[in-house]
Design an enzyme around this catalytic site. Structure first.
Site, PDB file in Angstrom:
ATOM      1  N   LYS A  57       0.819  -1.214   0.000  1.00  0.00           N
ATOM      2  CA  LYS A  57       0.000   0.000   0.000  1.00  0.00           C
ATOM      3  C   LYS A  57       0.853   1.264   0.000  1.00  0.00           C
ATOM      4  CE  LYS A  57      -4.212  -1.871   2.048  1.00  0.00           C
ATOM      5  NZ  LYS A  57      -5.170  -1.847   3.185  1.00  0.00           N
TER       6      LYS A  57
ATOM      7  N   ASN B 183       5.184  -3.436  10.295  1.00  0.00           N
ATOM      8  CA  ASN B 183       4.168  -3.398  11.344  1.00  0.00           C
ATOM      9  C   ASN B 183       4.749  -2.690  12.568  1.00  0.00           C
ATOM     10  OD1 ASN B 183       2.188  -3.847  13.236  1.00  0.00           O
ATOM     11  ND2 ASN B 183       2.178  -6.078  13.056  1.00  0.00           N
TER      12      ASN B 183
ATOM     13  N   CYS C  65      -5.765  10.689  26.354  1.00  0.00           N
ATOM     14  CA  CYS C  65      -5.090   9.850  25.375  1.00  0.00           C
ATOM     15  C   CYS C  65      -5.957   8.615  25.114  1.00  0.00           C
ATOM     16  CB  CYS C  65      -3.694   9.462  25.861  1.00  0.00           C
ATOM     17  SG  CYS C  65      -3.668   8.173  27.142  1.00  0.00           S
TER      18      CYS C  65
ATOM     19  N   CYS D 138      -6.609   6.519  28.189  1.00  0.00           N
ATOM     20  CA  CYS D 138      -7.358   7.105  29.309  1.00  0.00           C
ATOM     21  C   CYS D 138      -8.764   6.523  29.410  1.00  0.00           C
ATOM     22  CB  CYS D 138      -7.438   8.621  29.147  1.00  0.00           C
ATOM     23  SG  CYS D 138      -5.920   9.496  29.571  1.00  0.00           S
TER      24      CYS D 138
ATOM     25  N   CYS E  85     -16.495 -10.211   7.593  1.00  0.00           N
ATOM     26  CA  CYS E  85     -15.657  -9.015   7.564  1.00  0.00           C
ATOM     27  C   CYS E  85     -16.491  -7.797   7.923  1.00  0.00           C
ATOM     28  CB  CYS E  85     -15.018  -8.821   6.185  1.00  0.00           C
ATOM     29  SG  CYS E  85     -16.215  -8.478   4.877  1.00  0.00           S
TER      30      CYS E  85
ATOM     31  N   CYS F  84       1.593   9.174  30.070  1.00  0.00           N
ATOM     32  CA  CYS F  84       0.428  10.065  30.088  1.00  0.00           C
ATOM     33  C   CYS F  84       0.337  10.795  31.424  1.00  0.00           C
ATOM     34  CB  CYS F  84      -0.852   9.278  29.815  1.00  0.00           C
ATOM     35  SG  CYS F  84      -2.369  10.267  29.887  1.00  0.00           S
TER      36      CYS F  84
END
Length: 398
Positions: free
Chosen positions: A120, A143, A219, A222, A243, A301
């Protein structure tokens, strides 16, 4: 024998890919443009974008060439997002994806059937470079959720901006799984980078975007979805032959909302939405702000939250507006006059008409019932003083 056939097929596929790339680079690709121009001519691809300056929407649109954006996920939403940013003249695009183009992707936008089998990021880079050769396209075919690749992803977004060694200006999440979202969230929390999360529902009739400013807004960890909170492996939820639904319309709208807010953030105009949803069934666009969870599982965070609270808050400047005594319009054909607020009104209301609006008065006010009854009683008393014969005599004399 089968191994040799597979090897030959791989060579053929590679040659086809090189041939397609050669065709792409030789099909009348325009030359690079050094500076954006506002000149209105058919050969200027930036004239309508630069018109935003003339209309006082953007102060300096050409600053977009100094911006670098990372897009993670080049699928239904991500590919359209990359397409729009390329047409807008973004300075640099960094694409992350490890999937290949399939014919099943053709119900969505951007990719074409002849690109099936290509990665892609490779297919997107070829098309985007042809659309706008002024944009620098960088691709990463891996990945990001694996340990080694995550470190590489972290290094890329923190040191691959327009300037050497500088971070990208914005990260856009266009992935379709929670594992990748959590990886992006962890990376941006660690590097204290702003990013947009986006997604489309499995039934394809709703989508959303969320702007995450570490420490200021929530975030992704959270308030995680149930799948993430319960540590459920998403792959165990997928069934063979089943799918998620997909509509190019919903994905196009979600990508448009994402790019629109990304442009507002990068070029500093308008109001950037912290969270903006879209429900296609009722054309409903919910908007809200999500605050951080003080008990978030992401330790970075929590660090960003403390830093945000210690940061000095910006003070809003009061702008004094000069009031002119001169009338706005010199001509006054209708003789309209303004009355000061402190002038007492002389409007009175009779008890019978308590529903008359303020500022109005009646042209005629009926007398009170008490006055009317007194007048009637007086007239009645006058009649009772004369006898019937006297009244008859008065009538005959008329």
């Amino acid at each position: 024998m089968s191994a040799a056939i597979d090897e030959l097929q791989a060579i053929i596929a590679e040659l086809k890919s090189e041939l397609e790339e050669q065709k792409t680079t030789t099909r009348n690709a325009r030359e690079r443009i050094e500076r954006m121009s506002a000149e209105v001519v058919d050969s200027n691809p930036y004239s309508r974008l630069m018109a935003l300056q003339r209309m006082n929407i953007v102060k300096d649109y050409e600053r977009i060439r100094d911006k670098a954006v990372a897009i993670v996920g080049v699928g239904g939403v991500g590919s359209v997002t990359a397409d729009m940013l390329t047409r807008c003249g973004i300075g640099k695009l960094i694409l992350f994806d490890y999937d290949k183009v399939e014919l099943a992707n053709m119900n969505r936008l951007f990719f074409t059937p002849d690109q099936a089998g290509l990665s892609k990021v490779e297919a997107a880079a070829r098309t985007l470079s042809f659309i706008n050769p002024d944009v620098c396209i960088e691709t990463h075919n891996y990945n990001i959720t694996t340990v080694d690749n995550f470190d590489q992803f972290l290094s890329t977004i923190s040191a691959s901006g327009i300037a050497v060694g500088q971070p990208v200006d914005l990260v856009l999440s266009c992935v379709d799984n929670f594992e990748a979202r959590m990886a992006i969230n962890a990376a941006c929390n660690e590097k204290n980078m702003n990013w947009f999360e986006s997604g489309v529902s499995e039934n394809a009739v709703s989508g959303h975007i969320q702007f995450v400013r570490p420490g200021d807004t929530a975030c992704f960890a959270c308030a995680p979805p149930l799948v993430v909170a319960e540590n459920i492996d998403e792959r165990t939820l997928k069934r063979e032959g089943v799918c998620a639904a997909s509509l190019p319309t919903t994905m196009g709208i979600t990508a448009s909302l994402l790019v629109q807010n990304a442009l507002k953030y990068l070029l500093n105009f308008g109001e950037v939405s912290d969270y903006l949803g879209y429900n296609a069934l009722s054309d409903f666009f919910p908007k809200m702000t999500l605050r951080p969870n003080t008990q978030c599982d992401d330790r970075n965070c929590l660090v960003r939250q403390k830093e945000f609270h210690l940061r000095p808050k910006p003070v809003e400047k009061l702008v004094e507006v000069e009031v002119s005594d001169e009338p706005l319009h010199a001509c006054n054909d209708w003789g309209i006059e303004l009355v000061a607020d402190n002038v007492p009104t002389t409007t009175t209301k009779s008890p019978e008409n308590t529903n008359v609006a303020f500022g109005l008065r009646l042209a005629y006010e009926a007398p009170d019932k008490s006055e009317k009854s007194e007048t009637t009683a007086t007239a009645g008393d006058g009649v009772s003083e004369a006898s019937l014969e006297e009244l008859m005599a008065q009538m005959k004399s008329m």
